[in-house]
Design a protein around this motif. Structure first.
Motif, PDB file in Angstrom:
ATOM      1  N   THR A  82      -3.188  -1.951  11.522  1.00 10.02           N
ATOM      2  CA  THR A  82      -4.034  -0.815  11.156  1.00 10.02           C
ATOM      3  C   THR A  82      -4.376  -0.936   9.678  1.00 10.02           C
ATOM      4  O   THR A  82      -3.537  -1.347   8.870  1.00 10.02           O
TER       5      THR A  82
ATOM      6  N   ASN B 150       3.688  -2.022   5.027  1.00 11.43           N
ATOM      7  CA  ASN B 150       2.317  -2.216   4.555  1.00 11.43           C
ATOM      8  C   ASN B 150       2.181  -3.563   3.871  1.00 11.43           C
ATOM      9  O   ASN B 150       2.795  -3.816   2.829  1.00 11.43           O
TER      10      ASN B 150
ATOM     11  N   ALA C 136       0.634  -2.300   8.831  1.00  9.45           N
ATOM     12  CA  ALA C 136      -0.489  -1.618   8.203  1.00  9.45           C
ATOM     13  C   ALA C 136      -0.828  -2.364   6.924  1.00  9.45           C
ATOM     14  O   ALA C 136       0.001  -3.096   6.388  1.00  9.45           O
TER      15      ALA C 136
END
Length: 268
Positions: free
Chosen positions: A82, A24, A43
């Protein structure tokens, strides 16, 4: 640069077998660094993005700031991204749909939408609005439904698997492509979740969560780092700043540091 459609197809395929290890990021620089380590996709962490922009987590980040950040990340990113968009920054499904459309416009090919402490039916309506927005944009957006039953302790421990699976079916019917059971740690619970839904299961890397090999054996399809990497980075910033203010020692700043030229070449 791959097209958004190609990235979306690639991202969806990464959930079909094996375990997708998904770091992330929180800005363009962290994304470039992570992609350079061989991450097949990235992400964002909603918390880390908010912190990087000077906001607290929990639906405090203005959507315009979010989309500007996402556009900067995708500008030169060659792997799928994402975006964690919390609960969509609104309880109005139509507003969530508009936000999802704006997020898609940045080049993102997946989103997380969470239920938190809100009624599951509300997230289902948000997912429906997100799917409609994606269809209008012509992008096969991967919608990951984050269920907070485990993370927030919404029901008694012995009821958490059943409650999560009931919500998973509601979210799948609304158009979700994946289930994010954030906070699930025990191997038995994770195995039961995998067996109880056709949705690919996403687990959050937390202390006590089985490592990648075991999660793969259990059938988990996605493991995300959440805000953990950002938290560690901010701890390092705090330590270095305290030391610098106390002693002004430049040697400590260079220890375990990436070289200026390496970073500049990567970003340039």
């Amino acid at each position: 640069m791959p097209t958004q459609s190609t990235l979306a197809t690639t991202f969806r395929s990464l959930h079909q077998s094996g375990l997708l290890l998904l770091p992330n990021c929180w800005d363009a620089g962290s994304a470039r660094l992570m992609a350079a380590q061989g991450a097949p996709a990235l992400a964002t962490s909603s918390a880390a993005v908010a912190w990087a922009l000077g906001y607290g987590d929990g639906d405090q980040l203005p959507v315009a700031q979010l989309t500007a950040c996402l556009a900067l990340i995708t500008r030169r990113l060659e792997v799928p991204l994402t975006a964690d968009i919390e609960g969509g920054y609104s309880d109005d499904p139509a507003a969530v749909g508009a936000t999802v459309a704006a997020v898609i416009d940045t080049g993102v090919v997946g989103i997380n939408l969470e239920d938190g402490r809100s009624p599951p039916a509300l997230l289902a309506r948000k997912i429906e609005a997100a799917r409609t927005a994606a269809e209008r944009a012509g992008v096969p957006l991967f919608i990951n439904a984050r269920c907070d039953v485990f993370l927030k302790g919404l029901v008694a421990p012995e009821q958490r698997v059943a409650e999560t699976l009931a919500r998973a079916e509601l979210y799948r019917s609304a158009g979700a492509d994946g289930l994010f059971a954030a906070g699930a740690r025990e191997a038995a619970d994770i195995a039961a979740l995998v067996a109880g839904t056709p949705l690919p299961l996403n687990i959050l890397a937390l202390p006590g969560v089985p490592k990648a090999d075991e999660l793969t054996r259990l059938g988990v399809r996605r493991l995300t780092s959440g805000s953990g990497i950002a938290e560690s980075v901010y701890a390092r910033i705090t330590t270095l700043t305290r030391g610098f203010l106390a002693e002004g020692d430049g040697a400590a700043l260079s220890a375990d540091a990436l070289a200026y030229g390496e970073l500049n070449t990567l970003m340039g």
